[in-house]
Scaffold this motif. Sequence first.
Motif, PDB file in Angstrom:
ATOM      1  N   THR A   1      19.471  13.341  14.543  1.00 53.19           N
ATOM      2  CA  THR A   1      19.504  14.708  14.042  1.00 53.19           C
ATOM      3  C   THR A   1      18.176  15.394  14.351  1.00 53.19           C
TER       4      THR A   1
ATOM      5  N   LEU B   1      14.917  14.656  12.213  1.00 58.12           N
ATOM      6  CA  LEU B   1      14.782  13.308  11.661  1.00 58.12           C
ATOM      7  C   LEU B   1      13.540  12.624  12.203  1.00 58.12           C
TER       8      LEU B   1
ATOM      9  N   GLY C   1      13.065  18.982   7.286  1.00 59.00           N
ATOM     10  CA  GLY C   1      14.468  18.800   6.937  1.00 59.00           C
ATOM     11  C   GLY C   1      14.840  17.369   6.643  1.00 59.00           C
ATOM     12  N   SER C   2      14.010  16.427   7.067  1.00 62.77           N
ATOM     13  CA  SER C   2      14.334  15.015   6.833  1.00 62.77           C
ATOM     14  C   SER C   2      13.975  14.539   5.432  1.00 62.77           C
TER      15      SER C   2
ATOM     16  N   GLY D   1      14.101  13.560   1.886  1.00 57.29           N
ATOM     17  CA  GLY D   1      15.241  13.252   1.033  1.00 57.29           C
ATOM     18  C   GLY D   1      16.490  12.826   1.772  1.00 57.29           C
ATOM     19  N   GLN D   2      16.414  12.751   3.086  1.00 56.72           N
ATOM     20  CA  GLN D   2      17.583  12.421   3.899  1.00 56.72           C
ATOM     21  C   GLN D   2      17.496  11.028   4.528  1.00 56.72           C
ATOM     22  N   ILE D   3      16.392  10.329   4.330  1.00 59.61           N
ATOM     23  CA  ILE D   3      16.154   9.081   5.048  1.00 59.61           C
ATOM     24  C   ILE D   3      16.350   7.888   4.121  1.00 59.61           C
TER      25      ILE D   3
ATOM     26  N   TYR E   1      22.142  14.281   9.686  1.00 62.96           N
ATOM     27  CA  TYR E   1      21.496  13.207   8.927  1.00 62.96           C
ATOM     28  C   TYR E   1      22.461  12.098   8.501  1.00 62.96           C
ATOM     29  N   ASP E   2      23.618  12.026   9.147  1.00 65.67           N
ATOM     30  CA  ASP E   2      24.560  10.953   8.815  1.00 65.67           C
ATOM     31  C   ASP E   2      24.465   9.813   9.826  1.00 65.67           C
TER      32      ASP E   2
END
Length: 550
Positions: free
Chosen positions: A226, A229, A274-275, A277-279, A488-489
């Motif tokens: 993404t 990321l 943007g990453s 909280g997504q990792i 982020y999936d």
Amino acid sequence: MLKFAQTVAYWTSVPVAALLCLADAALAASFNLQEATVDSIQAGLSSGAVTCTEITQLYLNRIDAYDDQGPALNAIITTNPNALSLAAELDAAYAAAGPVGDLHCVPVVLKDNYDTVDMPTTAGALALEGFFTGEDAFQVARLRQAGALILAKANLSEFAFSFTSTSSLGGTTVNPYDTIRNAGGSSGGTGAAIAANFGVLGFGTDTGGSIRVPSSFNSLVGVRPTIGLSSRSGIVPLALTQDVGGPMTRTVKDAALALNATVGFDPDDPATAGSIGQIPADYTAFLDANGLQGAKIGVVRELFGLDSNPESAKTTAVINEAIAALVALGADVEEVTIPNLAEILSFPSLSSFEFKRDLNNYLAARPTPPSGVRTLEDIIESGLFLEDFAGAYISRNNRPAPETDPDYLQIITERPALTQSALLTALTGLDALIYPSVASPPNILGQGLASGAGNRLSPFSGFPAITVPAGFTAEGLPVGLEFLGRAYDEPTLLKLTYAFEQGTGFRQPPASTPRLAGETIPEPSASFALLVVAAGGWLILYQKTPRLPS
């Protein structure tokens, strides 16, 4: 008395020899350089079967044997002159306190557009020959922190322009599965190098397919993450709106481990905000050999090559078999359409708009290269570039600033929203979309390539995509299957591709770069000699000792 001594020697040597042979077998099994992985490197180090210095020398041997000689892949621009001293430091650290990190002594091959403090960064151009940037790219620094050994820099399409890896500094990289064919681009040097086992982890960049195309052509796993990321800081840019850097590996688990080490927020790349909280804590936690059971996957037939093209038909046949394998592994597969696909694919890549601006900004922030160039215009005036790209460089240099170009402003305003909305609609109720990573197999160099359009969806949307080996054509040419998911999936895509990889085992090393002597460690040693002695003793006893009556 002599007979007694012989008997004792025999009954002692046999079990000792057997145990030593088993020990040697276990050590040899724990480290075999061919198709080595992060896990096998760590197992070899922990068992004592091999040292980091030995591992590094074996990889240098392979580069020496197969890059300029043998099949002459021409994949590597520079090997790290400090490789063996770095390996010795890693050995000392290991002896003192164990592994530096999860990637301790894992050899890494970087596309030569990643900044490295100990090697030049050239983007393949003579204009940047000998250019030391004085620092590591963000991802490179993270790899070193994890204990990885940066072994070499790989050839590429000059400044990452095309799907053939030809540059004025590095020449043309060829495909190890058939050396008259294209290794792909623009990260083709990395692709050929990792396929031929010049390293364990490879890193490329992808603006419009440049990780996924060479990964497909070299039977590799290629991750286009993404946007946001992974940091692009310290990577020579092509078009920052679309650029990403990511891993190219022989296994899905190695790709997950590479992501663990390199993703995250970097203040020098605002997109990485943007990453936050997504990792996940560990991407390998999502690897499940049964991960396709109950998975819902959409096949986008519109992204397959034309049946009228014999080369595309070869790829389609392999992909159809891969789809059957997905179903056999428990996936629910259905054909889907992407709304407004023709309109999405009518948009151009942004490299023609952003290259001049982004490259000039990159060069302005670094020391002056030995050639003295500071801008794209300087490069053109120097003549130190691939002649075939002259027109492309000149046209990009003549463009106005993108922020003042109405065509550019329309693209960046309309394209992302249209593409993301269409893909999310197509993904409704599904875990991923699939299609050929490239619409045809590796082309003969100098002949045309039907690349297809699937490679555009990930960069146009910013969504992640992973290509995974899907098999080989009848001619033995690799084919890749691309999985695309939501922003982020990556965890879902890694789960699906891992289950597919484990359930099919399609990856095979190229025959052109076979194992060299000494690559299985340890070689038969003292235990083998002792077993021979024991066998000889048994024969002596068998012949000289009286047989007892039954």
